[in-house]
Design a protein around this motif. Structure first.
Motif, short mmCIF file in Angstrom:
data_model
loop_
_atom_site.label_atom_id
_atom_site.label_comp_id
_atom_site.label_asym_id
_atom_site.label_seq_id
_atom_site.Cartn_x
_atom_site.Cartn_y
_atom_site.Cartn_z
N PHE A 27 30.42 -54.81 103.75
CA PHE A 27 29.96 -53.79 102.82
C PHE A 27 31.16 -52.99 102.32
CE2 PHE A 27 25.95 -54.41 105.18
CZ PHE A 27 25.04 -54.47 104.12
N ASP A 28 31.11 -52.56 101.07
CA ASP A 28 32.15 -51.68 100.56
C ASP A 28 31.98 -50.26 101.09
OD1 ASP A 28 33.66 -53.30 98.21
OD2 ASP A 28 31.56 -53.88 98.29
N GLU A 29 30.74 -49.89 101.35
CA GLU A 29 30.47 -48.58 101.95
C GLU A 29 29.12 -48.64 102.65
OE1 GLU A 29 30.74 -43.81 100.86
OE2 GLU A 29 30.42 -45.25 99.24
N ILE A 30 29.00 -47.87 103.71
CA ILE A 30 27.73 -47.72 104.42
C ILE A 30 27.36 -46.24 104.39
CG2 ILE A 30 26.52 -47.95 106.62
CD1 ILE A 30 28.47 -50.24 107.30
N ILE A 31 26.19 -45.93 103.83
CA ILE A 31 25.74 -44.54 103.71
C ILE A 31 24.47 -44.37 104.53
CG2 ILE A 31 24.89 -42.77 102.13
CD1 ILE A 31 26.48 -44.09 99.90
N VAL A 32 24.49 -43.43 105.45
CA VAL A 32 23.30 -43.08 106.22
C VAL A 32 22.73 -41.78 105.66
CG1 VAL A 32 22.40 -42.37 108.47
CG2 VAL A 32 24.08 -44.23 108.32
N VAL A 33 21.46 -41.82 105.28
CA VAL A 33 20.77 -40.60 104.85
C VAL A 33 20.08 -40.02 106.08
CG1 VAL A 33 19.06 -39.59 103.30
CG2 VAL A 33 20.40 -41.58 102.55
N ASP A 34 20.69 -39.01 106.65
CA ASP A 34 20.11 -38.33 107.81
C ASP A 34 19.04 -37.37 107.29
OD1 ASP A 34 19.48 -36.99 110.11
OD2 ASP A 34 21.39 -35.93 110.28
N ASP A 35 17.79 -37.83 107.31
CA ASP A 35 16.71 -37.09 106.65
C ASP A 35 16.21 -35.95 107.53
OD1 ASP A 35 14.90 -36.42 104.72
OD2 ASP A 35 13.51 -38.08 105.11
N CYS A 36 17.12 -34.97 107.74
CA CYS A 36 16.80 -33.77 108.53
C CYS A 36 16.29 -34.12 109.92
CB CYS A 36 15.78 -32.89 107.79
SG CYS A 36 16.46 -32.14 106.30
N SER A 37 17.01 -35.03 110.59
CA SER A 37 16.66 -35.40 111.95
C SER A 37 16.82 -34.21 112.89
CB SER A 37 17.55 -36.55 112.43
OG SER A 37 17.40 -37.68 111.60
N THR A 38 16.00 -34.20 113.93
CA THR A 38 16.11 -33.15 114.94
C THR A 38 16.80 -33.66 116.20
OG1 THR A 38 13.88 -33.69 115.75
CG2 THR A 38 14.06 -31.93 114.11
N ASP A 39 17.25 -34.92 116.16
CA ASP A 39 18.01 -35.48 117.29
C ASP A 39 19.45 -35.72 116.84
OD1 ASP A 39 17.89 -37.67 115.64
OD2 ASP A 39 16.78 -38.96 117.02
N ARG A 40 20.17 -36.63 117.47
CA ARG A 40 21.59 -36.85 117.21
C ARG A 40 21.84 -37.98 116.19
NH1 ARG A 40 24.19 -39.01 120.64
NH2 ARG A 40 26.24 -38.15 120.16
N THR A 41 20.89 -38.22 115.32
CA THR A 41 21.05 -39.30 114.35
C THR A 41 22.34 -39.15 113.55
OG1 THR A 41 18.68 -39.75 114.12
CG2 THR A 41 20.08 -40.31 112.25
N GLY A 42 22.60 -37.98 113.02
CA GLY A 42 23.80 -37.74 112.23
C GLY A 42 25.07 -37.96 113.03
N ASP A 43 25.10 -37.47 114.26
CA ASP A 43 26.28 -37.63 115.11
C ASP A 43 26.54 -39.11 115.42
OD1 ASP A 43 26.61 -34.89 115.21
OD2 ASP A 43 25.43 -34.67 117.04
N VAL A 44 25.46 -39.85 115.71
CA VAL A 44 25.62 -41.28 115.97
C VAL A 44 26.21 -41.99 114.76
CG1 VAL A 44 24.37 -43.44 116.41
CG2 VAL A 44 23.78 -41.37 117.69
N ALA A 45 25.69 -41.67 113.58
CA ALA A 45 26.19 -42.31 112.36
C ALA A 45 27.67 -41.99 112.13
CB ALA A 45 25.35 -41.87 111.16
N ARG A 46 28.04 -40.72 112.29
CA ARG A 46 29.44 -40.33 112.07
C ARG A 46 30.38 -40.97 113.08
NH1 ARG A 46 26.88 -35.66 109.93
NH2 ARG A 46 26.32 -34.93 112.02
N SER A 47 29.88 -41.25 114.28
CA SER A 47 30.74 -41.88 115.30
C SER A 47 31.15 -43.30 114.91
CB SER A 47 30.02 -41.89 116.65
OG SER A 47 28.97 -42.85 116.68
#
Length: 373
Positions: A54-74
């Motif tokens: 992929f040229d880019e991978i974008i995760v839309v963290d749809d206002c998760s209340t868990d660590r979804t965003g942190d996992v994606a950024r890792s």
């Protein structure tokens, strides 16, 4: 939401379109995710290890209340987060769509894995300029519970019998939303992922074909999706799918009759199956207890017909995917539990969306619920 794309002449849709100049089409993975910290890592691993990256991978963290965003950024991918929960997958994907800068966009559910060659294979149809959307073969990731085992058989049957026939007729009924690729600019001109129905993948698949564009099923490209693990979530998912199907029937049937009659034929066959399914499963009881037919003879011909219809595609799927015969034999009985759920919610959706909504007795299904915890 109406499309503003220019219509392509219908006769061009039936034949392969002209080839685009040989150039590499860039592609972005778009992953809508709400409280997906547990499984998101596996999905991102599969996206990061493609034979054609992929040229880019974008995760839309749809206002998760868990660590979804942190996992994606890792994993070093791009993460975007709206100011409030968007309320559905289509709306979350539309939030991420303005951030896509590539020729193609490939939304992937946060619980879905792609085979290593998925991107390479699913991009190939876009060498024809009249292809608007392409998707691969979906199989189940897990078959630990009764509902997952039933879904395993449903997917093997559908993706190795119905989809190839529809694709050969240039009329796929749906390109699965968990792993379909789209032309980005065309999707934007359409207004983004449709939000007027509860199933955006079917809505877009039908809309594009009515316009004269092509949808393509790529049988060699394989994705594995996590499915409902219990009856509660199976019921929610099937209700959403069936309600969305009849919402699209209500919206598109007239235009389909004039612009894509072969696709309408597949839709009518699906409706016929829904209407007659209770009759088929009730038939042995009627013959035995009402007409007093011999039990052994009645069950022999009914089961014989049922097994032939189900097992010919399954044998093909087992051989093509190199699956375990024991696994499929173990899973097979559970498909009838899933079929019972399907029939119930198909009839409910038919009554609600095709009768209740036009008569203004109900607004139909408008709330998006995930089919998995």
């Amino acid at each position: 939401m109406a499309s503003t794309a220019t219509l392509t002449p219908q006769d061009q849709a039936a034949a392969p379109g002209p080839r685009l100049p040989a150039k590499r089409l860039s592609v972005t993975a778009l992953v809508p995710a709400h409280n997906e910290e547990e499984g998101l890592g596996d999905t991102l691993e599969s996206l990061l290890h493609q034979t054609e990256p992929f040229d880019e991978i974008i995760v839309v963290d749809d206002c998760s209340t868990d660590r979804t965003g942190d996992v994606a950024r890792s994993y070093g991918v791009t993460v975007v987060r709206p100011e409030r929960n968007r309320g559905s997958k289509a709306k979350a994907q539309n939030y991420g769509l303005p951030h896509v800068r590539t020729d193609l966009v490939l939304p992937v559910d946060a619980d879905t894995l792609l085979a290593a060659d998925y991107v390479e294979l699913v991009k190939a149809p876009f060498e024809e300029e009249n292809v608007a959307i392409a998707a691969g073969c979906v199989q189940t990731r897990f078959d630990d519970t009764a509902t997952e085992r039933g879904r395993c058989i449903e997917y093997l049957f559908g993706f190795h019998f119905q989809r190839p026939i529809q694709n050969a007729a240039n009329s796929p009924v749906v390109c699965s939303g968990c792993c379909s690729a789209f032309r980005t600019d065309e999707l934007r001109r359409f207004g983004g992922f449709p939000e007027r129905t509860i199933v955006e993948d079917m809505d877009y698949t039908w809309s594009k074909q009515i316009e004269g564009r092509r949808a393509v099923y790529v049988g060699d490209a394989v994705a594995w999706a996590a499915d409902p693990s219990d009856l509660t979530y199976l019921r929610k998912q099937v209700w959403r799918w069936m309600a969305g199907f009849f919402q699209n029937v209500r919206i598109h049937s007239k235009n389909m009759a004039f612009h894509k009659p072969l696709l309408l034929l597949w839709i009518l066959i699906a409706c016929w199956d829904i209407v007659t399914a209770p009759l088929w499963y009730f038939m042995p009881f009627f013959l035995i207890f009402v007409l007093h037919q011999d039990v052994g003879t009645t069950m022999m011909w009914w089961l014989g017909f049922e097994m032939v219809l189900m097992w010919l595609p399954l044998i093909y799927a087992i051989r093509r995917r190199h699956l375990s015969w024991l696994r499929i034999l173990r899973n097979f009985p559970f498909v009838y539990m899933n079929k019972a759920v399907n029939v119930f919610y198909a009839w409910k959706a038919l009554l609600v969306e095709l009768i209740g909504v036009p008569l203004k007795l109900t607004q139909g299904l408008v709330t998006y619920e995930k089919g998995r915890a």
